[in-house]
Design a protein around this motif. Structure first.
Motif, PDB file in Angstrom:
ATOM      1  N   LEU A  25       0.842  -1.202   0.000  1.00 46.11           N
ATOM      2  CA  LEU A  25       0.000   0.000   0.000  1.00 46.11           C
ATOM      3  C   LEU A  25       0.875   1.249   0.000  1.00 46.11           C
ATOM      4  CD1 LEU A  25      -2.833   1.204   0.063  1.00 46.11           C
ATOM      5  CD2 LEU A  25      -2.731   1.083   2.572  1.00 46.11           C
ATOM      6  N   GLY A  26       1.956   1.240   0.765  1.00 50.86           N
ATOM      7  CA  GLY A  26       2.888   2.366   0.771  1.00 50.86           C
ATOM      8  C   GLY A  26       3.505   2.591  -0.599  1.00 50.86           C
ATOM      9  N   GLN A  27       3.817   1.501  -1.316  1.00 47.64           N
ATOM     10  CA  GLN A  27       4.355   1.623  -2.670  1.00 47.64           C
ATOM     11  C   GLN A  27       3.316   2.218  -3.607  1.00 47.64           C
ATOM     12  OE1 GLN A  27       5.724  -2.485  -3.390  1.00 47.64           O
ATOM     13  NE2 GLN A  27       7.653  -1.523  -3.977  1.00 47.64           N
ATOM     14  N   ALA A  28       2.063   1.817  -3.429  1.00 46.67           N
ATOM     15  CA  ALA A  28       0.999   2.257  -4.333  1.00 46.67           C
ATOM     16  C   ALA A  28       0.632   3.726  -4.147  1.00 46.67           C
ATOM     17  CB  ALA A  28      -0.240   1.394  -4.139  1.00 46.67           C
ATOM     18  N   VAL A  29       0.573   4.194  -2.908  1.00 46.37           N
ATOM     19  CA  VAL A  29       0.075   5.545  -2.656  1.00 46.37           C
ATOM     20  C   VAL A  29       1.095   6.475  -2.024  1.00 46.37           C
ATOM     21  CG1 VAL A  29      -2.294   4.734  -2.456  1.00 46.37           C
ATOM     22  CG2 VAL A  29      -0.922   4.993  -0.393  1.00 46.37           C
ATOM     23  N   GLY A  30       2.245   5.942  -1.644  1.00 46.07           N
ATOM     24  CA  GLY A  30       3.260   6.748  -0.968  1.00 46.07           C
ATOM     25  C   GLY A  30       3.222   6.473   0.521  1.00 46.07           C
ATOM     26  N   GLU A  59      -2.086  -1.373 -12.085  1.00 46.17           N
ATOM     27  CA  GLU A  59      -1.698  -2.781 -12.077  1.00 46.17           C
ATOM     28  C   GLU A  59      -1.506  -3.262 -10.651  1.00 46.17           C
ATOM     29  OE1 GLU A  59       3.067  -2.459 -12.742  1.00 46.17           O
ATOM     30  OE2 GLU A  59       1.802  -2.231 -14.504  1.00 46.17           O
ATOM     31  N   GLN A  60      -1.483  -4.586 -10.479  1.00 46.10           N
ATOM     32  CA  GLN A  60      -1.322  -5.176  -9.151  1.00 46.10           C
ATOM     33  C   GLN A  60       0.034  -4.818  -8.566  1.00 46.10           C
ATOM     34  OE1 GLN A  60      -2.094  -9.367  -8.919  1.00 46.10           O
ATOM     35  NE2 GLN A  60      -0.989  -9.588  -7.012  1.00 46.10           N
ATOM     36  N   ILE A  61       0.033  -4.510  -7.281  1.00 43.26           N
ATOM     37  CA  ILE A  61       1.267  -4.224  -6.552  1.00 43.26           C
ATOM     38  C   ILE A  61       1.342  -5.209  -5.408  1.00 43.26           C
ATOM     39  CG2 ILE A  61       2.489  -2.524  -5.153  1.00 43.26           C
ATOM     40  CD1 ILE A  61       1.050  -0.372  -6.786  1.00 43.26           C
ATOM     41  N   GLY A  62       2.370  -6.033  -5.404  1.00 40.91           N
ATOM     42  CA  GLY A  62       2.507  -7.034  -4.350  1.00 40.91           C
ATOM     43  C   GLY A  62       1.403  -8.071  -4.437  1.00 40.91           C
ATOM     44  N   GLY A  63       1.231  -8.823  -3.379  1.00 36.68           N
ATOM     45  CA  GLY A  63       0.173  -9.818  -3.315  1.00 36.68           C
ATOM     46  C   GLY A  63       0.725 -11.184  -3.041  1.00 36.68           C
ATOM     47  N   SER A  70       9.927  -6.025  -5.925  1.00 36.48           N
ATOM     48  CA  SER A  70      10.261  -6.147  -7.344  1.00 36.48           C
ATOM     49  C   SER A  70       9.037  -6.285  -8.237  1.00 36.48           C
ATOM     50  CB  SER A  70      11.157  -7.365  -7.572  1.00 36.48           C
ATOM     51  OG  SER A  70      10.423  -8.552  -7.321  1.00 36.48           O
ATOM     52  N   GLY A  71       7.891  -6.693  -7.653  1.00 34.48           N
ATOM     53  CA  GLY A  71       6.713  -6.918  -8.470  1.00 34.48           C
ATOM     54  C   GLY A  71       6.795  -8.210  -9.250  1.00 34.48           C
ATOM     55  N   GLN A  72       7.803  -9.028  -8.986  1.00 33.29           N
ATOM     56  CA  GLN A  72       8.023 -10.286  -9.705  1.00 33.29           C
ATOM     57  C   GLN A  72       7.468 -11.463  -8.913  1.00 33.29           C
ATOM     58  OE1 GLN A  72       9.510 -10.560 -12.787  1.00 33.29           O
ATOM     59  NE2 GLN A  72       9.390  -8.345 -12.779  1.00 33.29           N
TER      60      GLN A  72
END
Length: 76
Positions: A25-30, A59-63, A70-72
């Motif tokens: 969430l921090g990556q997505a919105v700061g 796009e999806q972030i993490g999960g 890395s999003g990988q």
């Protein structure tokens, strides 16, 4: 716990959120915008007038199974 002065500040509300979700969430919105987003979502969910559904990332972030840094896919 000491009583919080709420005359100038919103009361503190502890939430239990897994680390991987909080980091994504921090990556997505700061890092400093998570609370703002959660408050926007709550107001929208309660159908308060003038509040629209918060925007989602393109796009999806993490999960599950995905490294939030890395999003990988893990193991690739």
């Amino acid at each position: 716990m000491a009583k919080q002065n709420t005359e100038k500040h919103t009361p503190l509300r502890p939430l239990r959120i897994p680390d991987d979700e909080w980091e994504a969430l921090g990556q997505a919105v700061g890092e400093r915008n998570r609370t703002r987003l959660l408050r926007e979502y709550i107001r929208w969910h309660l159908r308060w007038p003038g509040n629209k559904q918060p925007d989602r990332p393109a796009e999806q972030i993490g999960g599950p199974g995905i490294s939030s840094k890395s999003g990988q896919q893990e193991g690739q």
